[in-house]
Structure formats: structure tokens, C-alpha cells
Enzyme design. Structure first.
Site, PDB file in Angstrom:
ATOM      1  N   LYS A 170       0.854  -1.189   0.000  1.00  0.00           N
ATOM      2  CA  LYS A 170       0.000   0.000   0.000  1.00  0.00           C
ATOM      3  C   LYS A 170       0.893   1.244   0.000  1.00  0.00           C
ATOM      4  O   LYS A 170       1.534   1.559   0.991  1.00  0.00           O
ATOM      5  CB  LYS A 170      -0.918   0.047   1.231  1.00  0.00           C
ATOM      6  CG  LYS A 170      -2.043   1.075   1.000  1.00  0.00           C
ATOM      7  CD  LYS A 170      -2.580   1.725   2.241  1.00  0.00           C
ATOM      8  CE  LYS A 170      -1.805   2.879   2.738  1.00  0.00           C
ATOM      9  NZ  LYS A 170      -1.839   4.116   1.930  1.00  0.00           N
ATOM     10  N   GLY A 204       7.803   4.925   7.385  1.00  0.00           N
ATOM     11  CA  GLY A 204       6.932   6.090   7.583  1.00  0.00           C
ATOM     12  C   GLY A 204       7.192   6.702   8.949  1.00  0.00           C
ATOM     13  O   GLY A 204       8.282   6.573   9.511  1.00  0.00           O
ATOM     14  N   SER A 205       6.169   7.336   9.481  1.00  0.00           N
ATOM     15  CA  SER A 205       6.353   8.097  10.719  1.00  0.00           C
ATOM     16  C   SER A 205       6.299   7.195  11.951  1.00  0.00           C
ATOM     17  O   SER A 205       5.695   6.108  11.928  1.00  0.00           O
ATOM     18  CB  SER A 205       5.260   9.163  10.818  1.00  0.00           C
ATOM     19  OG  SER A 205       3.995   8.535  10.846  1.00  0.00           O
ATOM     20  N   GLY A 256       3.985   3.921  12.956  1.00  0.00           N
ATOM     21  CA  GLY A 256       4.733   2.708  13.309  1.00  0.00           C
ATOM     22  C   GLY A 256       4.236   2.101  14.614  1.00  0.00           C
ATOM     23  O   GLY A 256       4.051   0.890  14.730  1.00  0.00           O
ATOM     24  N   GLU A 309      10.798   1.207   9.665  1.00  0.00           N
ATOM     25  CA  GLU A 309      11.838   2.176   9.278  1.00  0.00           C
ATOM     26  C   GLU A 309      11.200   3.546   9.448  1.00  0.00           C
ATOM     27  O   GLU A 309      10.331   3.931   8.661  1.00  0.00           O
ATOM     28  CB  GLU A 309      12.259   1.978   7.814  1.00  0.00           C
ATOM     29  CG  GLU A 309      12.642   0.557   7.433  1.00  0.00           C
ATOM     30  CD  GLU A 309      13.815   0.019   8.204  1.00  0.00           C
ATOM     31  OE1 GLU A 309      14.664   0.833   8.632  1.00  0.00           O
ATOM     32  OE2 GLU A 309      13.864  -1.193   8.412  1.00  0.00           O
ATOM     33  N   CYS A 315      14.321  10.866   4.913  1.00  0.00           N
ATOM     34  CA  CYS A 315      14.397  10.323   6.280  1.00  0.00           C
ATOM     35  C   CYS A 315      15.748  10.574   6.902  1.00  0.00           C
ATOM     36  O   CYS A 315      15.846  10.852   8.089  1.00  0.00           O
ATOM     37  CB  CYS A 315      14.067   8.843   6.278  1.00  0.00           C
ATOM     38  SG  CYS A 315      15.121   7.884   5.189  1.00  0.00           S
ATOM     39  N   GLU A 368      11.158  15.733  14.459  1.00  0.00           N
ATOM     40  CA  GLU A 368      11.363  15.695  13.009  1.00  0.00           C
ATOM     41  C   GLU A 368      10.400  16.663  12.338  1.00  0.00           C
ATOM     42  O   GLU A 368       9.189  16.610  12.584  1.00  0.00           O
ATOM     43  CB  GLU A 368      11.111  14.276  12.490  1.00  0.00           C
ATOM     44  CG  GLU A 368      11.407  14.130  11.012  1.00  0.00           C
ATOM     45  CD  GLU A 368      11.069  12.751  10.459  1.00  0.00           C
ATOM     46  OE1 GLU A 368       9.978  12.234  10.782  1.00  0.00           O
ATOM     47  OE2 GLU A 368      11.879  12.197   9.716  1.00  0.00           O
TER      48      GLU A 368
HETATM   49  P1  NAD Z   1       3.114   8.309   7.430  1.00  0.00           P
HETATM   50  O1  NAD Z   1       3.518   7.482   8.588  1.00  0.00           O
HETATM   51  O2  NAD Z   1       2.109   9.365   7.619  1.00  0.00           O
HETATM   52  O3  NAD Z   1       2.540   7.366   6.264  1.00  0.00           O
HETATM   53  C1  NAD Z   1       3.260   6.271   5.786  1.00  0.00           C
HETATM   54  C2  NAD Z   1       2.298   5.247   5.220  1.00  0.00           C
HETATM   55  O4  NAD Z   1       1.496   4.746   6.279  1.00  0.00           O
HETATM   56  C3  NAD Z   1       1.338   5.794   4.165  1.00  0.00           C
HETATM   57  O5  NAD Z   1       1.163   4.845   3.145  1.00  0.00           O
HETATM   58  C4  NAD Z   1       0.053   5.971   4.960  1.00  0.00           C
HETATM   59  O6  NAD Z   1      -1.109   5.890   4.164  1.00  0.00           O
HETATM   60  C5  NAD Z   1       0.134   4.794   5.906  1.00  0.00           C
HETATM   61  N1  NAD Z   1      -0.690   4.935   7.118  1.00  0.00           N
HETATM   62  C6  NAD Z   1      -1.073   6.073   7.748  1.00  0.00           C
HETATM   63  N2  NAD Z   1      -1.848   5.771   8.819  1.00  0.00           N
HETATM   64  C7  NAD Z   1      -1.944   4.427   8.867  1.00  0.00           C
HETATM   65  C8  NAD Z   1      -2.583   3.510   9.745  1.00  0.00           C
HETATM   66  N3  NAD Z   1      -3.304   3.914  10.786  1.00  0.00           N
HETATM   67  N4  NAD Z   1      -2.460   2.185   9.495  1.00  0.00           N
HETATM   68  C9  NAD Z   1      -1.722   1.738   8.468  1.00  0.00           C
HETATM   69  N5  NAD Z   1      -1.105   2.551   7.591  1.00  0.00           N
HETATM   70  C10 NAD Z   1      -1.197   3.889   7.794  1.00  0.00           C
HETATM   71  O7  NAD Z   1       4.490   8.865   6.819  1.00  0.00           O
HETATM   72  P2  NAD Z   1       4.690   9.884   5.592  1.00  0.00           P
HETATM   73  O8  NAD Z   1       4.267  11.225   6.044  1.00  0.00           O
HETATM   74  O9  NAD Z   1       4.127   9.281   4.353  1.00  0.00           O
HETATM   75  O10 NAD Z   1       6.287   9.817   5.449  1.00  0.00           O
HETATM   76  C11 NAD Z   1       7.141  10.586   6.193  1.00  0.00           C
HETATM   77  C12 NAD Z   1       7.763   9.776   7.317  1.00  0.00           C
HETATM   78  O11 NAD Z   1       8.436   8.625   6.797  1.00  0.00           O
HETATM   79  C13 NAD Z   1       8.830  10.563   8.034  1.00  0.00           C
HETATM   80  O12 NAD Z   1       8.733  10.334   9.414  1.00  0.00           O
HETATM   81  C14 NAD Z   1      10.121   9.981   7.493  1.00  0.00           C
HETATM   82  O13 NAD Z   1      11.259  10.168   8.301  1.00  0.00           O
HETATM   83  C15 NAD Z   1       9.756   8.549   7.350  1.00  0.00           C
HETATM   84  N6  NAD Z   1      10.680   7.862   6.432  1.00  0.00           N
HETATM   85  C16 NAD Z   1      11.571   6.946   6.948  1.00  0.00           C
HETATM   86  C17 NAD Z   1      12.484   6.315   6.090  1.00  0.00           C
HETATM   87  C18 NAD Z   1      13.475   5.286   6.611  1.00  0.00           C
HETATM   88  O14 NAD Z   1      14.104   4.601   5.810  1.00  0.00           O
HETATM   89  N7  NAD Z   1      13.633   5.154   7.914  1.00  0.00           N
HETATM   90  C19 NAD Z   1      12.476   6.610   4.728  1.00  0.00           C
HETATM   91  C20 NAD Z   1      11.559   7.564   4.250  1.00  0.00           C
HETATM   92  C21 NAD Z   1      10.655   8.176   5.110  1.00  0.00           C
END
Ligand code: NAD
Length: 490
Positions: free
Chosen positions: A188, A241-242, A246, A264, A299, A394
Site C-alpha cells: 500500500k 513512515g512516521s 509505526g 523504518e 528520512c 522531526e
Molecule cells: P506516514 O507514517 O504518515 O505514512 C506512511 C504510510 O502509512 C502511508 O502509506 C500511509 O497511508 C500509511 N498509514 C497512515 N496511517 C496508517 C494507519 N493507521 N495504518 C496503516 N497505515 C497507515 O508517513 P509519511 O508522512 O508518508 O512519510 C514521512 C515519514 O516517513 C517521516 O517520518 C520519514 O522520516 C519517514 N521515512 C523513513 C524512512 C526510513 O528509511 N527510515 C524513509 C523515508 C521516510
């Protein structure tokens, strides 16, 4: 890459995006969709299927059936490798189209996106294609009347949830090692960056990947993402993601089938410059690139600059001058160095964070609002307390904070004074200090006299609250393998 080709591609009407389930292109059952708004100018460019729980269940069931039928895992390794290389060939052949579509969706400047997205994804797919026939089982050193074999088996169905900043690169970090090990995948992507991934997965099928091995559901995190994470039939969940999401995913795992969850997450990475650095110009250029490319939506962005007191004022002036020279704006212009923020919501989040800045050296405001797009000037905030929320949390935008330190011990203390631990950078002319800093900093990757660019051969994973898994390198394969013991009496 030439500008005319980019201009032609940006004019193209986006084909109505469809999810990919069992190799079929489908809309959401409910008929619902989400507007895809381009951050370049705020225009709506497509309608994305908004999957519900039933769509996700269908995708997972299809992936499970495909896995159980062994249509992929039991193909000879050479055949699987060939298909993965063919997929990478097709991605490279369509790289500009994929990159432009992705930029229209997520706003990354094309000069970065072209390499970091399709070309990087193709490289990752090739890396794991080459790895898939080099992973062996083991024979344990048992007593002579017993044979202990350790088989490495695919886990089954892998769920992947990825963010919007590098949708192809990060998706490939999950998909390629997972399918290389014989698993089926349901991915997704972010609702604000799905278009290029859908196109890339179409190419996988063109390359001969059997239907059902790789499925894409699109839609909101709260519904589609949650349904994937709560599924009783997903064995492993790989997430980027965030931190907030997570944490929720670990709860969903606990509430469902205890699937393994690899996270991650975000970073607040220190970029540390000592006065014994041999090339302060190179350091300043790396500091600027390390935080402002992709408008800070990286990230591993080096968002906390730590400078030794003896060079602090001159160095900050150098960094500010370079930041001011950066070309911000239309991410589909080749000369642009800082593209758009991904969404209106994200823009507002960053402006709210900047409202709290005590003083700015440069930037600090929205620009180019007349375009309808989402842009913030590269921003440097100095004279700020190390415990200020701008230094601790962040921002995920083009915002660099600066603090000074007197000696190595203080640099280490400041660098580690964070709940996150994804990356760091150190500039020094001393080999001894470089090694000491690498061992003292609690982060997954410590760059020395450079920033970013670590390739597929090395892992990327977070320390502390930046995560619990690893993408990239052969270590990433472990996430997608079950180890099974055969204990045989001879
Ligand atoms: P986000 O956590 O808002 O979303 C990431 C994904 O999770 C999206 O596909 C979103 O639709 C999904 N999501 C949101 N709520 C959910 C839920 N309740 N259940 C399941 N899935 C859900 O993150 P973002 O704003 O898309 O990305 C930015 C974040 O990602 C930043 O914190 C960044 O540091 C991190 N990031 C980390 C790395 C790494 O390798 N560590 C790489 C890139 C980005």
C-alpha cells in the site's frame, strides 16, 4: 534527461489509476476515490481508488493463494532472476516517464527523482535478483548420529506500507528482497504518491511476474493501511513512515495475528563539523544538500547542524549563502534544487513549526504561493536551545537548526541527545576522531566526510525510536525468511 522531453511528459493526461490485484487492474469496490492533487501547482490530476477492508482482504487472499500454489517460489532460481532483471530493464527503459509521473504526484525535484526513484529501484531489483541464488541453508555441527539442517523458507505473504517521499525507491527496498525470497506481496503506497508505483508494478507483470505475486492496494492509511496491518493472513509487515503510525502498526499486530512488524521510521540526524575539517567548502555544500534536497523530505536528512565554536560564525555564513543560492520551485525544471512539499497539509504543518522558531538566519516562510503549489524557502534557525522542539522533533521539511559545541565530548552528547537514531554526518581531518565518532554516535548510518549516497551493499536501519529493521543489503533478506530446522536421526 532533457527539458523538452520532461515538458512533453508533464502535459500528458494521467491515465485513471487502478489497483493491481492478482494481475488485474481494478477500481475500489465501493467506487470511492481520493483526489490526487499535484503539489507543483495544486491541480487535481487523477482520482485514486480508495480501497476498503474488502478490497484489502481480496488482495491478501489472492497473494496467499498464489503463494500456496507455488507459482513463484518453486520456479527455478534462474527463471525468477531473469524475470526480475527483465523488470529492471523495463523500469530503466521507462525511467523518465516514471520519474515525471512520480514528481507530478509527490513534488521531488526531477534532478533527484530520476536517479533516486526509477534508477535506484531498478538497481535494487537487480541487486536482489542476483542475491536470490546465493542464499543457502545451513548444516548444524551436531553429534555424528544426527543431522541438523536449517532450511530458509519464504514467510508467505508480506504486507508493505510505504511513504510518499521516495515511493519507488522505498517500495523496491521492500518488494525486491521479499519476492527474491519467494514471497507474495501486497503493498500500500501513500495516498499522496501512488501513481508511479502503480506504473512500476504494471511493468513487473509485463516482465513476466506471475499474477498474484505482487499486488497493490491504494487508499487511505486509516482504512486500507490499517486493514493490511490487521489482516490475519499477512505474515510479515514491512513499514516505512512516521513513528506515530509505526506504533499503531505494532498494536494492530498485537490485536491480530502477531505478524512480525519491521519499522523504518523518522530521523533527526546530526551533521557535525569539526574545526579540523580539511575542506569546509565541501562540508558546507554537503550540509546544504543533506537538508534541503527534496525540500528536506528525506528520512536521513541532516536536520541538526552541530558546528565547533571556533568556526561556528564563518561556517554558518557559508551555509546560509549556499542555501540562499538554491533554486527552489517547479520540480519539473532540471535546474531546480529544492522542489515542492508533498501536500497542503504538510505545508501547513511545516509553517506551524516555523512559527515557533526563535530567530531565523535565512528563509522561514512560504514562497511561490502564486503558483498554487507548496513551497518553503530553505530555512536556517540558529541561536536555538538544544531542547527546543524544532531541534528535537522531526520537521520533515527544509529546516536546519544550528547548535555549537566546544569539543568532541560535547559534540557526542549533543548528537546523541535525541530519541531518534537514523543517520549522522561527521566532518573531520582526523582518522582517529572519525572512528571514535562512528562508534560513539547511536545511529544506523554515520557518514564521514560525505553525506548520503550509501548504496545497496550496506544496510539502512534505525537505532532507538528510528526503527527496528533494516532495508538494503543482504541483511534485509532475513526479514522475509523463516528458518526451519530439520532434526534427523541417522
Ligand atoms: P506516514 O507514517 O504518515 O505514512 C506512511 C504510510 O502509512 C502511508 O502509506 C500511509 O497511508 C500509511 N498509514 C497512515 N496511517 C496508517 C494507519 N493507521 N495504518 C496503516 N497505515 C497507515 O508517513 P509519511 O508522512 O508518508 O512519510 C514521512 C515519514 O516517513 C517521516 O517520518 C520519514 O522520516 C519517514 N521515512 C523513513 C524512512 C526510513 O528509511 N527510515 C524513509 C523515508 C521516510
Amino acid at each position: 534527461m532533457d527539458q523538452e522531453a520532461i515538458n512533453a511528459l508533464r502535459q500528458e493526461t494521467v491515465q485513471p489509476p487502478k489497483m493491481i490485484l492478482g494481475g488485474r487492474a481494478v477500481s475500489a469496490r465501493s467506487g470511492k476515490s481520493i483526489d490526487v492533487v499535484s503539489p507543483i501547482d495544486g491541480a487535481t490530476i487523477a482520482q485514486l481508488p480508495d480501497a476498503n477492508e474488502e478490497d484489502v482482504q481480496e488482495a491478501v487472499t489472492g497473494a496467499r493463494n498464489c503463494f500456496d500454489a507455488h507459482t513463484w517460489s518453486k520456479q527455478p532460481p534462474a527463471a525468477r532472476k531473469k524475470i526480475m532483471h527483465k523488470w529492471a530493464d523495463l523500469i530503466e527503459a521507462n525511467a523518465l516517464e516514471l520519474a515525471v509521473l512520480g514528481v507530478r504526484d509527490n513534488g521531488t525535484e526531477i534532478s533527484m527523482a530520476f536517479k533516486a526513484e526509477p534508477l535506484s529501484a531498478a538497481g535494487t531489483i537487480r541487486y536482489y535478483a542476483e542475491a536470490l541464488d546465493k542464499i543457502y541453508g545451513e548444516i548444524a555441527p551436531t553429534a555424528s548420529d544426527t543431522l541438523g539442517l536449517i532450511h530458509k523458507e519464504p514467510v508467505g505473504v508480506v504486507g508493505a506500507i510505504v511513504p510518499w517521499n521516495f515511493p519507488l525507491m522505498i517500495a523496491a527496498w521492500k518488494i525486491a528482497p521479499a519476492i527474491a525470497m519467494g514471497n507474495s506481496v501486497v503493498i500500500k503506497p501513500s495516498e499522496t504518491a501512488s501513481l508511479s508505483l502503480l506504473k512500476m508494478v504494471e511493468l513487473a507483470h509485463e516482465a513476466g511476474l506471475p499474477d498474484g505475486v505482487l499486488n497493490v492496494v491504494t487508499g487511505s492509511g486509516a482504512v486500507a493501511g490499517k486493514a493490511l496491518a490487521m489482516s490475519m493472513d499477512v505474515d510479515v509487515l514491512a513499514f516505512t513512515g512516521s513513528g506515530g503510525v509505526g506504533r499503531q502498526l505494532m498494536q494492530y499486530s498485537a490485536q491480530s495475528n502477531l505478524k512480525r512488524v519491521f519499522l523504518e521510521l523518522g530521523g533527526k540526524s546530526p551533521h557535525i563539523v569539526f574545526d579540523d575539517c580539511d575542506d569546509l567548502d565541501a562540508a558546507a555544500a554537503a550540509v546544504v544538500g543533506g537538508i534541503f534536497r527534496n525540500a528536506g523530505q528525506v528520512c536521513v536528512a541532516g536536520s541538526r547542524l552541530l558546528v565547533q565554536s571556533s568556526i561556528h560564525d564563518d561556517f554558518v555564513r557559508k551555509v546560509a549563502a549556499l542555501a540562499d543560492e538554491m533554486k527552489v520551485g517547479d520540480p519539473l525544471r532540471l535546474e531546480t534544487q529544492v522542489g515542492a512539499l508533498n501536500s497542503e497539509i504538510h505545508l501547513q504543518r511545516i509553517l506551524a513549526a516555523l512559527d515557533k522558531a526563535p530567530s531565523v538566519v535565512t528563509g522561514g516562510k512560504q514562497i511561490l504561493s502564486e503558483t498554487g503549489g507548496y513551497y518553503v524557502a530553505p530555512t536556517i534557525v540558529a541561536d536555538i536551545a538544544p531542547d527546543h522542539e524544532l531541534v528535537r522533533d522531526e520537521v520533515f521539511g527544509p529546516v536546519l537548526t544550528v547548535n555549537k559545541f566546544d569539543d568532541e565530548a560535547e559534540a557526542v552528547t549533543l548528537a546523541n541527545d535525541t530519541e531518534l537514531g537514523l543517520a549522522a554526518g561527521v566532518w573531520t581531518g582526523s582518522l582517529g576522531r572519525a572512528h571514535r565518532m562512528v562508534s560513539a554516535i547511536r545511529a544506523g548510518v554515520v557518514h564521514v566526510n560525505t553525506y548520503g549516497g550509501a548504496d545497496n551493499t550496506v544496510p539502512l536501519g534505525g537505532f532507538k525510536q528510528s526503527g527496528n529493521g533494516h532495508d538494503k543489503s543482504l541483511h534485509a533478506l532475513d526479514k522475509f525468511i523463516n528458518k526451519k530446522t530439520a532434526w534427523i536421526k541417522l
